[in-house]
Design a protein around this motif. Sequence first.
Motif, PDB file in Angstrom:
ATOM      1  N   GLY A  40      11.191  53.174  54.543  1.00  0.00           N
ATOM      2  CA  GLY A  40      10.575  53.484  55.827  1.00  0.00           C
ATOM      3  C   GLY A  40       9.937  52.248  56.419  1.00  0.00           C
TER       4      GLY A  40
ATOM      5  N   THR B 149      12.203  57.731  52.050  1.00  0.00           N
ATOM      6  CA  THR B 149      12.669  59.037  51.583  1.00  0.00           C
ATOM      7  C   THR B 149      13.731  58.862  50.501  1.00  0.00           C
ATOM      8  OG1 THR B 149      14.330  59.133  53.362  1.00  0.00           O
ATOM      9  CG2 THR B 149      12.186  60.149  53.791  1.00  0.00           C
ATOM     10  N   THR B 150      13.745  59.810  49.554  1.00  0.00           N
ATOM     11  CA  THR B 150      14.700  59.786  48.451  1.00  0.00           C
ATOM     12  C   THR B 150      15.672  60.947  48.595  1.00  0.00           C
ATOM     13  OG1 THR B 150      13.053  58.783  47.008  1.00  0.00           O
ATOM     14  CG2 THR B 150      14.969  59.767  45.945  1.00  0.00           C
ATOM     15  N   HIS B 151      16.966  60.692  48.330  1.00  0.00           N
ATOM     16  CA  HIS B 151      18.006  61.680  48.545  1.00  0.00           C
ATOM     17  C   HIS B 151      18.921  61.742  47.327  1.00  0.00           C
ATOM     18  CE1 HIS B 151      16.967  61.683  52.904  1.00  0.00           C
ATOM     19  NE2 HIS B 151      16.649  60.418  52.620  1.00  0.00           N
TER      20      HIS B 151
ATOM     21  N   ASP C 115       6.487  55.694  53.567  1.00  0.00           N
ATOM     22  CA  ASP C 115       7.174  56.797  54.241  1.00  0.00           C
ATOM     23  C   ASP C 115       8.690  56.745  54.017  1.00  0.00           C
ATOM     24  OD1 ASP C 115       7.554  54.502  55.708  1.00  0.00           O
ATOM     25  OD2 ASP C 115       7.096  55.392  57.663  1.00  0.00           O
TER      26      ASP C 115
END
Length: 781
Positions: A64, A72-74, A70
Amino acid sequence: MHILVTNDDGPPSNQSSPYIHSFVTTLQSAGHTVSVILPHQQRSWIGKAHFAAQVVKPTYFRPGNLHQDDGTTHTKPLQSKAGSDSEHEEWVLVNSTPATAAQLGLFHFFQDRGPVDLVVSGPNYGRNTTSLFSLSSGTIGGAMEAAVCRKRAIALSYAFFSRDHDPEIIAGASSMSVKLIEHLMSHWDDGVDLYSVNVPLIEGIEGKRVMYTYALQNYWASGSSFTEIEAKDEENEDPEEKEVEIREQEGRDEGGEDVRKRRGHKHRHFSWTPKFSDVYQSVETSEPGNDGWAVKEGLVSVTPLKANFMHVAGLKGELKLSSQSSVPQPKFYALVDYEDSYTQFIILGALSSMVSPKDYRLIPTNDGLPSPSSPFLQISSYEALPFQHIQDHPRTTLVNSCVIRKALIRKHYLAHTVHTYLVKHADCELKFHVPVTLDFEVDYAEFLDEALVEAYQLHESFTGNEGKAAIDREWWILKPSMSDRGVGIRLFSTEQELHDIFDQWELDQSGSEDGEDDNDSIEPALANANPSVASKFDPGIITSQLRHFIAQLYISPLLLPEYQNRKFHIRTYVVSVGAIHVYVYKHMLALFAEVPYRAPGISVDPQIHQGLEAAVDMRPHLTNTCLQPTSSTTNPTVLPLHSLVSSSLPPALLTSITAQIYTTTSALFRAAVAQPTNFQPLPNAFEVFGIDWLVDPEGKVHLLEVNAFPDFKQSGQEEGRGIVEGMWKGVLGIVLKGAGADGGFFGVLGGEGKALDVQEKGDVESKWGMKEVLDLDIGRR
């Protein structure tokens, strides 16, 4: 440079991994290609460990804003769409150690970005000075893993003196680190496997001295590094919180603890609480010159190491950095975006092995050029090449394709090229090494007779075949001019068989237009002859879309009993450079059919042909690799040509075959140059062609076809990979060094645009396996 970054602190976190994002951003701003793979959580104090018997599973992190936590993990990676660049940066996280992350980053991820030039492990959250820290450091462990994989590696640590992580101080440390990394890469000592770098997080670090140091040998002096805790109070602590707690002890002076004597065992748990006072005390009492001393004095420490934790002797004193970046501007920028990842990786590997990393810089698009006139190499698909840019910047842009080359790569144009040239050069090599070829146009089957009015050789053959058994006839091979991968190839020996082929194609097409199942469009006779063939061989040709065909006199092949008498053809890689030099790569491939050869007449199965005399099982005749099953040691489909030497293919015959290929290739390109409308080589272009040849039982070589952008993956698996890799090294060596009057580009291998002399041409053949067969100035500048 392509830099692989890992760490032991995990993804960005102001609490436990506050430096990684700033460092990666600074590397990218300096123009480096940065690939990031990290442990998915804190893995400090783990050294160079791997988790045995654990299945490593990746997740995907999208950073981020800087210092904002901020990201993000996917669970799944971004899926890039063809023709578009993803707007998101994506890092890889693995549920394992820094050493494992380094291994996976080197060998399993980021292959499309080319070989890694340097692995950086860090920046670590805290110093890694003295043996007490270094021997347990996951940061150094990650770099050590890269070093034992024969990659240059740097373990980078930031030594903080306050928990107030000032973004400006972090940015200064990152800037200093990048400058130092670039210097070390340009001045890498031959005896060094990795460097351990410690940068103090202090204001004005960029103005501080940089010192070569050695790792201070020290020992724990206060007893145990663990604290007993009551079992009932023990919790599974969060590793990020625990690392913060441990690191907060840096600078504290802990006292020892009393050890009470007990009888028997008392059930208790233990928490890792190293006594940093032991480290600081050893530094205070040490002589100047070690890593702990340098950081204490606010200096940047550079400790050269071997991959056995031994200090490298001979490097000491102050390390002088130039006021400007120590990495010179590249001699050229390179955009490599090939059609498949297999070839992409081979090209990038060849580029890395032929050119020093300081001499070129990879860019993702040509928008990354500093200016339109910057020296620029692009290797990509034909459709992606910037032909307007090529024309506007002919002296600084080099690409991997001619603008127009249909005189060679379209079968009916090739037939016309050869025929036209032979009119004026009747005794040319092409006369003896190109099969009789007729070209014609057919929109619909009903117009076939009209298309063949002038094909007198076919009519003479049909007349001669009347009344003969199929095995005794003269056979022809039909090829759609615009198709590839063996699609649409058929055999015929009578006019009726040729009509049946076109009638069946038209019938299949009308059936598919009526909404019938796709499998119904497979030629019925072929499907009935061998159902397993139907899934691999083509379903026919849409004659309304492919109007141009050639009919070529069928050549019986040389058969080798050692290889089950299977038909084979020779794949030769030929590179056209500038305007014009032509080289043949001496190491060639033999591509085999799936099943033993049967003459065309024997292939007709009277049980199933039912009046369709074109019902021929094509498997003994088609040698295209895309149609063959997986190659095996007992039934190989791709082999180096030189490995076929045997009683059936003695060395003298092999030498004769290669000599025929050289002379015919030279004549072929002379013929193409004589067709300037259909073949336009450029001084700032090169192209690799795959040329296919067939050898008859007498050892005579026959040209089959010329392929642009050949499928290197299909013919380069297993036995063929080394040939494809060697060929690309030779290609890049030639185009970057320079050849003949055209000179070279970028001056990265010497030459500086100078023509190759006789000795250098010999070196090209001996070093790179490239045999020059044509050196012709066609006047293009």
